[in-house]
Design an enzyme around this catalytic site. Structure first.
Site, short mmCIF file in Angstrom:
data_model
loop_
_atom_site.label_atom_id
_atom_site.label_comp_id
_atom_site.label_asym_id
_atom_site.label_seq_id
_atom_site.Cartn_x
_atom_site.Cartn_y
_atom_site.Cartn_z
N ARG A 56 -33.84 63.82 -7.99
CA ARG A 56 -35.01 64.72 -8.10
C ARG A 56 -36.00 64.50 -6.97
O ARG A 56 -36.64 65.46 -6.51
CB ARG A 56 -35.69 64.53 -9.45
CG ARG A 56 -34.86 65.14 -10.55
CD ARG A 56 -35.49 64.91 -11.89
NE ARG A 56 -34.82 65.70 -12.91
CZ ARG A 56 -34.95 65.48 -14.20
NH1 ARG A 56 -35.72 64.50 -14.64
NH2 ARG A 56 -34.31 66.24 -15.08
N GLY A 375 -26.61 70.65 -18.56
CA GLY A 375 -26.33 69.22 -18.47
C GLY A 375 -24.89 68.80 -18.31
O GLY A 375 -24.53 68.17 -17.30
N GLY A 398 -32.83 72.45 -19.44
CA GLY A 398 -33.43 73.35 -20.43
C GLY A 398 -34.05 74.59 -19.80
O GLY A 398 -33.94 75.70 -20.33
#
Ligand code: AMP
Length: 417
Positions: A56, A375, A398
């Site tokens: 990330r 995921g 999500g």
């Protein structure tokens, strides 16, 4: 219009319903600006509080570099973990400073609070091209509440706002959505957000046809809204994984002790009828690798999907299914893949997911646009070394699923409106 043409910082973005004017990170002028960037630095830490996976942070680097190389001050805001009652040492963003500095190739300054004097001081003493990291936003409960006053305090630190945290774009938090109100013009998407949105839009709104969606995973219940949303768009729908057996049972097949959601049998039939009505070709597995227990060392055999004996369970798609699915994949020009074809975490049942992944990589090499998201499919492409062989791997989790369900994400809306 003349004003727009003369201003390189503005571009006209043709959105689906209305035309709105949005700043683009590619052309915005950051020189001398204090630029608040909402990044997603919610990274896993090991026992020594070192970053265990820097994906990330790595993803946010291009946006940060764009700002500082353009002469701006990058003020980084993020959350880390789920602190419950204010500041907690273990959730301090100071732990990730070395990882950011390493990837950025320069030092940053750290503010021990995300608002107030500590933050203001660090920002005020920063020079053009500097990076300031603010302490964990979630040390304030106001962040997740979307508190306007808290958002205004954050906003007061900068004069431009970039949202590059796609992973939290489905939350209307102070730093992801509410803060944008304070930057009616000076707000934009960062490169992560831009790439995520463009890839999903490419699939859902401007696909080259045939468009195929491959849905797998454990439960129909967690995929219903996505399946419903993609039905109106796709030409082909492949269903695989554990959720297949709810469909097979609903159609009258014997599924042994395979995974099933008894309360979703009617819904499965409804989805199939709806697909037929809409002219979508649905491909269900015709055979399965079955096992006498849920374990890598189980005895296995192959049998037709609707003829699974009592005491046996389907844990992967069979060889005939792989052949059929491969063909459908190779004939598609746009592919969305969400969810594995079997229990890919166990080597005895990974073949179906691996082979479909390979076929998607082949289709990509032949020019198809392929998007992998959600995921477990992301874990699968990583496991099989296919991440670089598909067009785009969404890290949104999500947020991506909600966007695919047709829900307008607060973080996206806040920038577009
Ligand atoms: P989901 O989170 O719904 O995408 O489901 C992913 C999980 O489904 C993975 O952990 C797989 O191991 C599991 N899965 C896939 N196929 C099967 C199956 N036939 N039976 C049981 N679990 C499965």
């Amino acid at each position: 219009m003349k004003f727009l043409k003369n201003n390189p910082n503005l571009k006209i973005s043709h959105l689906r319903k209305n035309i709105s004017i949005m700043l683009s990170i590619d052309t915005a002028d950051f020189n001398g600006k204090k630029v608040l960037i909402r990044v997603d630095f919610n990274v896993p830490l090991n026992d020594s509080f070192e970053v265990a996976d820097d994906t990330r942070i790595r993803a946010a680097i291009p946006t940060i570099k764009k700002v500082i190389e353009g002469g701006g001050i990058a003020i980084l805001m993020s959350h880390l973990g789920r602190p419950k009652n204010g500041p907690e040492e273990k959730f301090s963003l100071k732990h990730i400073i070395p990882a950011i500095e390493n990837l950025l190739g320069k030092e940053l300054s750290f503010a021990s609070d995300c608002i107030g004097e500590a933050a203001k001081q660090k920002v005020d003493s920063a020079k053009n091209g500097d990076v300031v990291l603010l302490e964990n936003l979630r040390f304030y409960k106001e962040e997740e509440k979307g508190d306007k006053h808290f958002a205004s305090e954050l906003a007061s630190l900068g004069n431009m706002y970039i949202n590059d945290a796609f992973g939290t774009a489905h939350r209307a938090h102070a730093s992801t959505a509410v803060i944008a109100d304070f930057f009616p013009v000076n707000k934009m998407f960062g490169y992560v957000m831009k790439a995520e949105i463009e890839s999903i839009d490419k699939v859902l709104h401007e696909p080259q046809r045939p468009l195929l969606a491959i849905m797998g995973g454990a439960k129909v219940s967690s995929k219903i809204s996505i399946i419903e949303n993609v039905l109106s768009k796709v030409d082909h729908l492949i269903l695989g994984g554990g959720m297949t057996f709810t469909f097979v049972k609903a159609k009258g097949g014997n599924i042994g002790s395979s995974l099933v959601e008894e309360d979703k049998l009617d819904l499965a039939l409804e989805l199939l009828a709806k697909a037929k009505e809409m002219g979508v070709q649905v491909h269900l597995p015709v055979d399965a690798v079955i096992a006498d227990k849920f374990g890598n060392d189980a005895s296995t055999k192959v049998c037709p999907t609707g003829e699974i004996p009592e005491g046996w369970m389907g844990l992967d798609i069979g060889p005939e299914t792989i052949k059929i699915f491969r063909e459908v994949v190779l004939n598609s020009k746009t592919i969305l893949w969400n969810g594995p074809m079997g229990v890919f975490e166990m080597s005895s049942f990974e073949k179906g997911t691996h082979e479909i992944g390979n076929a998607i990589a082949e289709a990509t090499a032949d020019g198809a646009f392929t998007l992998v998201g959600g995921g477990d499919s992301v874990a699968a492409v990583n496991q099989f070394g296919l991440a670089d062989k598909v067009s785009y791997v969404s890290t949104g989790g999500g947020a991506m699923l909600e966007y695919m369900e047709g829900i307008e994400l607060p973080g996206v809306k806040a920038i577009r409106s």
